[in-house]
Design a protein around this motif. Structure first.
Motif, mmCIF file in Angstrom:
data_model
loop_
_atom_site.group_PDB
_atom_site.id
_atom_site.type_symbol
_atom_site.label_atom_id
_atom_site.label_comp_id
_atom_site.label_asym_id
_atom_site.label_seq_id
_atom_site.Cartn_x
_atom_site.Cartn_y
_atom_site.Cartn_z
ATOM 1 N N VAL A 138 24.854 134.700 8.520
ATOM 2 C CA VAL A 138 26.313 134.604 8.475
ATOM 3 C C VAL A 138 26.744 133.347 9.203
ATOM 4 O O VAL A 138 26.317 133.083 10.327
ATOM 5 N N ASN A 139 27.599 132.550 8.553
ATOM 6 C CA ASN A 139 28.134 131.343 9.184
ATOM 7 C C ASN A 139 29.342 131.698 10.042
ATOM 8 O O ASN A 139 30.325 132.254 9.551
ATOM 9 N N GLY B 276 31.792 137.129 11.726
ATOM 10 C CA GLY B 276 31.562 138.063 10.641
ATOM 11 C C GLY B 276 30.250 138.804 10.746
ATOM 12 O O GLY B 276 29.367 138.448 11.554
ATOM 13 N N TRP B 277 30.126 139.826 9.912
ATOM 14 C CA TRP B 277 28.964 140.720 9.942
ATOM 15 C C TRP B 277 28.606 141.167 8.537
ATOM 16 O O TRP B 277 29.455 141.190 7.639
ATOM 17 N N LEU B 278 27.350 141.529 8.360
ATOM 18 C CA LEU B 278 26.921 142.203 7.139
ATOM 19 C C LEU B 278 27.212 143.687 7.298
ATOM 20 O O LEU B 278 26.908 144.288 8.337
ATOM 21 N N LEU C 165 34.580 134.780 4.620
ATOM 22 C CA LEU C 165 33.314 134.623 5.321
ATOM 23 C C LEU C 165 32.267 134.017 4.393
ATOM 24 O O LEU C 165 32.306 134.208 3.181
ATOM 25 N N ASN D 196 34.870 141.291 9.066
ATOM 26 C CA ASN D 196 35.195 140.551 10.288
ATOM 27 C C ASN D 196 36.155 141.355 11.158
ATOM 28 O O ASN D 196 37.313 140.969 11.345
ATOM 29 N N LEU E 288 27.915 132.855 3.814
ATOM 30 C CA LEU E 288 26.505 133.047 4.132
ATOM 31 C C LEU E 288 25.735 131.762 3.870
ATOM 32 O O LEU E 288 26.146 130.928 3.063
ATOM 33 N N GLY F 247 28.315 135.402 -0.698
ATOM 34 C CA GLY F 247 27.666 136.699 -0.689
ATOM 35 C C GLY F 247 27.350 137.250 -2.057
ATOM 36 O O GLY F 247 26.777 138.344 -2.167
ATOM 37 N N LEU G 46 30.942 141.419 3.378
ATOM 38 C CA LEU G 46 31.037 140.745 4.671
ATOM 39 C C LEU G 46 32.344 141.170 5.339
ATOM 40 O O LEU G 46 33.408 141.152 4.702
ATOM 41 N N GLY H 250 19.804 139.336 8.775
ATOM 42 C CA GLY H 250 19.866 139.101 7.333
ATOM 43 C C GLY H 250 18.526 139.011 6.636
ATOM 44 O O GLY H 250 18.431 138.421 5.553
ATOM 45 N N ARG I 290 23.909 141.407 12.078
ATOM 46 C CA ARG I 290 23.722 139.998 11.735
ATOM 47 C C ARG I 290 22.290 139.744 11.280
ATOM 48 O O ARG I 290 21.924 138.608 10.986
#
Length: 250
Positions: A82-83, A86-88, A198, A166, A200, A142, A164, A103, A101
């Motif tokens: 994740v750039n 944010g979160w998966l 968000l 946030n 990726l 994503g 994604l 991935g 986070r």
């Protein structure tokens, strides 16, 4: 017995809890997407009719360092990072939506996209499932696309989009399973909404944000603090014995 022994005891207990937190951080220095935990305690005066000379150590709700770790290139199609914020969003064994986070993704025998720990990765309509494919590609937004079996390399078919999210950092807490979720005070009635802003990075993984040297130094400092608290308990015990002998001689 001088009740100051309980002062040393409460301090030693909180020091041990802090050592556990820092030892856990150090053990996860190589865990993808791991966020280090803080340990925090404060002095708590004893209530009642007495002089204000006693204060116990009381645990406060520990926090989590949510800063991003460094990105490590792997070149693997199912590795994503994740750039920025944010979160998966993933689904744990209990069916609860939690955030991570980490991935490093993989496919099970049924084509379900899962994390390295086995949690199902959520998409627009639930867990993401992929049909047989020649190649898979995860976009910066994503989106998950595949080249079907037998299809030309240029034939990309969109399957789903990784969810994604946030949520506000102050409304998150880490559970015993290591995943973050909304705290009870900041809980929503429904699922967490997806954030389309968000992004990726495919082919990369986010490393742990733990600083190994810092954690080792903290453990050494806490070890000295524990020795000091034990010394306080020993001194209180010795004082109690001396007081008892003096009273016997009266």
């Amino acid at each position: 017995m001088d009740k100051s022994i309980f002062i040393g005891m409460s301090g030693a207990k909180q020091t041990m809890l802090a050592q556990q937190a820092h030892a856990n951080n150090l053990a996860n220095v190589s865990t993808t997407g791991f966020k280090r935990d803080f340990a925090q305690a404060r002095s708590m005066p004893v209530y009642g009719e007495h002089f204000a000379t006693r204060a116990y150590a009381m645990t406060e709700r520990p926090g989590t360092d949510q800063s991003a770790g460094a990105l490590v290139e792997t070149g693997r199609d199912l590795d994503v990072a994740v750039n920025g914020d944010g979160w998966l969003a993933v689904q744990n064994e209990g069916g609860e939506e939690v955030f991570t986070r980490g991935g490093s993704l993989q496919l099970d025998v049924n084509g379900l996209l899962r994390t390295s720990g086995g949690e199902m990765v959520l998409g627009n309509g639930g867990p993401i499932a992929l049909p047989p494919f020649e190649k898979v590609q995860i976009g910066t937004d994503g989106s998950v696309s595949i080249v079907p079996v037998g299809g030309p390399p240029s034939q990309l078919v969109d399957i789903d989009r990784i969810k994604l999210v946030n949520p506000p950092p102050g409304g998150l807490e880490k559970g015993e399973d290591g995943f973050l979720r909304r705290s009870a005070d900041a809980a929503l009635e429904g699922p967490e909404p997806a954030d389309g802003n968000l992004r990726l990075t495919s082919g990369f993984l986010e490393s742990s944000n733990v600083n190994a040297v810092e954690e080792m130094i903290s453990n050494l400092q806490l070890s000295r603090q524990f020795e000091m608290q034990v010394k306080i308990m020993q001194t209180a015990d010795e004082n109690a014995e001396v007081s008892a002998r003096l009273l016997q001689n009266l």
